[in-house]
Design a protein around this motif. Structure first.
Motif, PDB file in Angstrom:
ATOM      1  N   PHE A  83     -21.366  14.518  -7.633  1.00 44.44           N
ATOM      2  CA  PHE A  83     -20.652  13.411  -7.004  1.00 44.44           C
ATOM      3  C   PHE A  83     -20.036  13.842  -5.675  1.00 44.44           C
ATOM      4  CE2 PHE A  83     -19.905  11.770 -11.541  1.00 44.44           C
ATOM      5  CZ  PHE A  83     -21.037  10.981 -11.491  1.00 44.44           C
ATOM      6  N   HIS A  92     -22.504  13.657  -2.816  1.00 48.45           N
ATOM      7  CA  HIS A  92     -22.703  12.287  -2.339  1.00 48.45           C
ATOM      8  C   HIS A  92     -21.477  11.793  -1.561  1.00 48.45           C
ATOM      9  CE1 HIS A  92     -26.548  10.940  -4.103  1.00 48.45           C
ATOM     10  NE2 HIS A  92     -26.320  11.906  -4.969  1.00 48.45           N
ATOM     11  N   LEU A  93     -20.290  12.180  -2.004  1.00 51.47           N
ATOM     12  CA  LEU A  93     -19.080  11.799  -1.281  1.00 51.47           C
ATOM     13  C   LEU A  93     -19.084  12.396   0.125  1.00 51.47           C
ATOM     14  CD1 LEU A  93     -16.289  10.407  -1.388  1.00 51.47           C
ATOM     15  CD2 LEU A  93     -15.351  12.582  -2.207  1.00 51.47           C
ATOM     16  N   THR A 144     -18.980   1.758  -1.025  1.00 50.01           N
ATOM     17  CA  THR A 144     -19.701   2.727  -1.863  1.00 50.01           C
ATOM     18  C   THR A 144     -18.808   3.912  -2.200  1.00 50.01           C
ATOM     19  OG1 THR A 144     -21.794   2.115  -0.798  1.00 50.01           O
ATOM     20  CG2 THR A 144     -21.752   4.193  -2.006  1.00 50.01           C
ATOM     21  N   GLU A 145     -18.032   4.339  -1.230  1.00 51.09           N
ATOM     22  CA  GLU A 145     -17.120   5.472  -1.445  1.00 51.09           C
ATOM     23  C   GLU A 145     -16.063   5.139  -2.495  1.00 51.09           C
ATOM     24  OE1 GLU A 145     -14.113   7.952   1.392  1.00 51.09           O
ATOM     25  OE2 GLU A 145     -16.162   7.643   2.139  1.00 51.09           O
ATOM     26  N   LEU A 198     -17.641   5.300  -5.893  1.00 49.60           N
ATOM     27  CA  LEU A 198     -17.900   6.682  -6.282  1.00 49.60           C
ATOM     28  C   LEU A 198     -16.612   7.405  -6.670  1.00 49.60           C
ATOM     29  CD1 LEU A 198     -20.205   8.711  -6.567  1.00 49.60           C
ATOM     30  CD2 LEU A 198     -19.769   9.437  -4.211  1.00 49.60           C
ATOM     31  N   ASP A 247     -15.135  10.789 -14.547  1.00 47.00           N
ATOM     32  CA  ASP A 247     -15.725  12.105 -14.817  1.00 47.00           C
ATOM     33  C   ASP A 247     -14.647  13.133 -15.128  1.00 47.00           C
ATOM     34  OD1 ASP A 247     -17.872  14.308 -14.539  1.00 47.00           O
ATOM     35  OD2 ASP A 247     -16.437  14.838 -12.952  1.00 47.00           O
ATOM     36  N   CYS A 287     -25.326  10.453 -14.407  1.00 52.43           N
ATOM     37  CA  CYS A 287     -24.851  10.723 -13.048  1.00 52.43           C
ATOM     38  C   CYS A 287     -25.707  10.034 -11.997  1.00 52.43           C
ATOM     39  CB  CYS A 287     -24.807  12.232 -12.804  1.00 52.43           C
ATOM     40  SG  CYS A 287     -23.596  13.106 -13.815  1.00 52.43           S
ATOM     41  N   ILE A 288     -27.020  10.105 -12.173  1.00 56.25           N
ATOM     42  CA  ILE A 288     -27.937   9.469 -11.213  1.00 56.25           C
ATOM     43  C   ILE A 288     -27.741   7.955 -11.230  1.00 56.25           C
ATOM     44  CG2 ILE A 288     -30.362   8.999 -10.708  1.00 56.25           C
ATOM     45  CD1 ILE A 288     -30.970  11.852 -11.753  1.00 56.25           C
ATOM     46  N   VAL A 329     -24.506   6.983  -9.376  1.00 54.84           N
ATOM     47  CA  VAL A 329     -24.649   7.074  -7.920  1.00 54.84           C
ATOM     48  C   VAL A 329     -25.464   5.901  -7.382  1.00 54.84           C
ATOM     49  CG1 VAL A 329     -25.733   8.405  -6.065  1.00 54.84           C
ATOM     50  CG2 VAL A 329     -24.321   9.565  -7.762  1.00 54.84           C
ATOM     51  N   SER A 340     -23.395   2.777  -7.496  1.00 54.03           N
ATOM     52  CA  SER A 340     -22.347   2.835  -6.466  1.00 54.03           C
ATOM     53  C   SER A 340     -22.906   2.439  -5.101  1.00 54.03           C
ATOM     54  CB  SER A 340     -21.745   4.244  -6.396  1.00 54.03           C
ATOM     55  OG  SER A 340     -21.095   4.579  -7.600  1.00 54.03           O
ATOM     56  N   TRP A 341     -24.064   2.992  -4.740  1.00 59.10           N
ATOM     57  CA  TRP A 341     -24.680   2.662  -3.448  1.00 59.10           C
ATOM     58  C   TRP A 341     -25.108   1.190  -3.401  1.00 59.10           C
ATOM     59  CZ3 TRP A 341     -25.375   5.539   1.020  1.00 59.10           C
ATOM     60  CH2 TRP A 341     -25.012   6.878   0.952  1.00 59.10           C
TER      61      TRP A 341
END
Length: 314
Positions: free
Chosen positions: A61, A64-65, A110-111, A114, A121, A141-142, A145, A148-149
């Protein structure tokens, strides 16, 4: 100045007031911040992808952040820097303005999503450690993400569309360093009150909605940590959450001041200050927050520096 009978097809960004010398000084400062932001967040992405010690949901994560932080600052800062170098006002087309505002809001949303997932988590890691690997598996997890996007980009289509349905006929001079929604609405000759209220409600749902799991998660996390008998155990447990908690306070705090308000058309100086916190300061602090307060990341970085120094000696 635009005619009162037509809508602007381009905007002039007024940027920052002051002399050319001040603009050059600001350019140097913000350019340095931008470079540090790019390098720092890129380093985090690389070490998360390369080092096996960081193959866990938390660091997945985090990678991605860091990518989101690079995107949000790149959407805003290069345009701002270019404006600081120009002797007059900077012109941006309507299409570019729409694109910039959409990407800025979509990446920010998105942030938030996440950050909420990262809080959950941390809750599972601290409060249910024996089932952590089962619950937070790679598939979960995938999916988190991807959702979130998708949520970030899909949820901002209507707000941006609604913003640019108005006629911008008061002026084409935008008192900001990027296409800020509040300043755009100030230029409209139409009644924007209802749309502003709907945008306010959407901001409440998105920001408060993603903040809710964070508050609930940290309530349980703190309660669990306080039950740990030893001081060293409490410190170790809290250290796994400290970086995320610090980032949440900074990120949510600035966005609450900017977006969660019924009236979107705040003073330009206020909007510029909060926007700088979101687009410059927060992405800059992200690498430091997650490295200086994380022993495992510091260990990986130290090992990487040792390997680099050995290669240079050889």
């Amino acid at each position: 100045m635009m005619s009162n009978l037509s809508s602007a097809t381009e905007f002039c960004l007024l940027g920052f007031p002051g002399s050319q010398e001040l603009h050059h000084f600001l350019f140097a400062i913000f350019f340095l911040f931008y470079l540090v932001t790019l390098i720092g967040n890129t380093v985090i992405i690389v070490i998360v992808c390369v080092d096996k010690r960081l193959r866990s949901p938390m660091y997945f994560f985090l990678g991605h952040l860091s990518a989101l932080e690079i995107f949000v600052t790149t959407i805003i800062v290069p345009v701002m820097l270019w404006g600081l170098l120009l002797p007059g006002m900077q012109t941006i087309s309507l299409a570019a303005c729409v694109t910039q505002l959409f990407l800025y809001l979509a990446v920010g949303t998105t942030e938030f999503a996440l950050l909420g997932a990262m809080a959950v988590d941390r809750y599972v890691a601290v409060c249910n450690p024996l089932r952590y690997n089962i619950i937070m598996n790679s598939r979960t997890c995938i999916c988190v993400v991807i959702v979130s996007w998708m949520f970030g980009f899909l949820s901002e289509i209507w707000p941006v569309y609604a913003t640019f349905q108005f006629t911008f006929c008061k002026s084409n001079q935008l008192d900001h360093f990027f296409c800020d929604r509040g300043q755009l609405l100030k230029l409209s000759c139409d009644d924007t009150l209802f749309t502003e209220f709907v945008l306010f409600l959407m901001a409440v749902v998105i920001i408060i909605g993603s903040l809710a799991p964070t508050i609930v998660s940290y309530t349980y996390i703190i309660s669990t940590i306080l039950k740990i008998p030893t001081a060293s155990g409490r410190r170790k447990a809290f250290s796994t959450c400290a970086s995320h908690f610090t980032f949440v306070v900074i990120g949510y705090g600035s966005c609450l001041f900017l977006y969660v308000k019924p009236k979107q058309t705040q003073a330009a100086e206020y909007n510029k200050t909060i926007s700088l916190l979101i687009s410059v300061l927060t992405p800059l602090l992200n690498p430091f927050i997650f490295t200086l307060r994380n022993d495992k990341v510091k260990e990986v970085l130290q090992d990487g520096l040792k390997r680099c120094s050995q290669l240079l000696k050889d």
